[in-house]
Write a protein that holds these residues in place. Sequence first.
Motif: not given
Length: 170
Positions: A23-35
Amino acid sequence: ETCGPRGRRFTVTVYTGNYSRLKKSFRKKREAELWEAEQRTLNLGGLANQYRLYSKKIFSEVSREWYERKILAQRSPGTCSEYISVLNNHLLPIFGRMPIQKIYTRQADQVVLYCKEIGLSPKTTNKVLMVLKQVLKYSELQKYILKNPLYGYPELKVQKKHDQYLTISE
């Protein structure tokens, strides 16, 4: 796998099997999708072979391949010379030996700064970014990378030139 906004952050949960999860959180949706895509690839070993993720392709090889297969076959000679000029003068000096998987949005930011430093106009800078985006899109279609990291990257604003008319005395 879930990806949803939580306040101002996007939280991604990837289930890895055996009742375990990452589980990890990101500021940007695109970064979340890439991870999330990267974690799924690492967890599903077989998918990594389908995507040539571990091929040692460097930017200069991929850009040459893109130019020969896509541009020379489909564009006019003037456009071809423009594209090769952008590659040789601006992109290959920066990305030439860099692995294609190591290009992220921060490198595009560096390209914009580099173009400003050498005095290029916003219109020319947008041309450089367009060529970079096309090479990365080609890499994605050839499955050298999972997703194009510059998808949705904004163009610079270009000021419109006002029409200048002759006066009566001229």
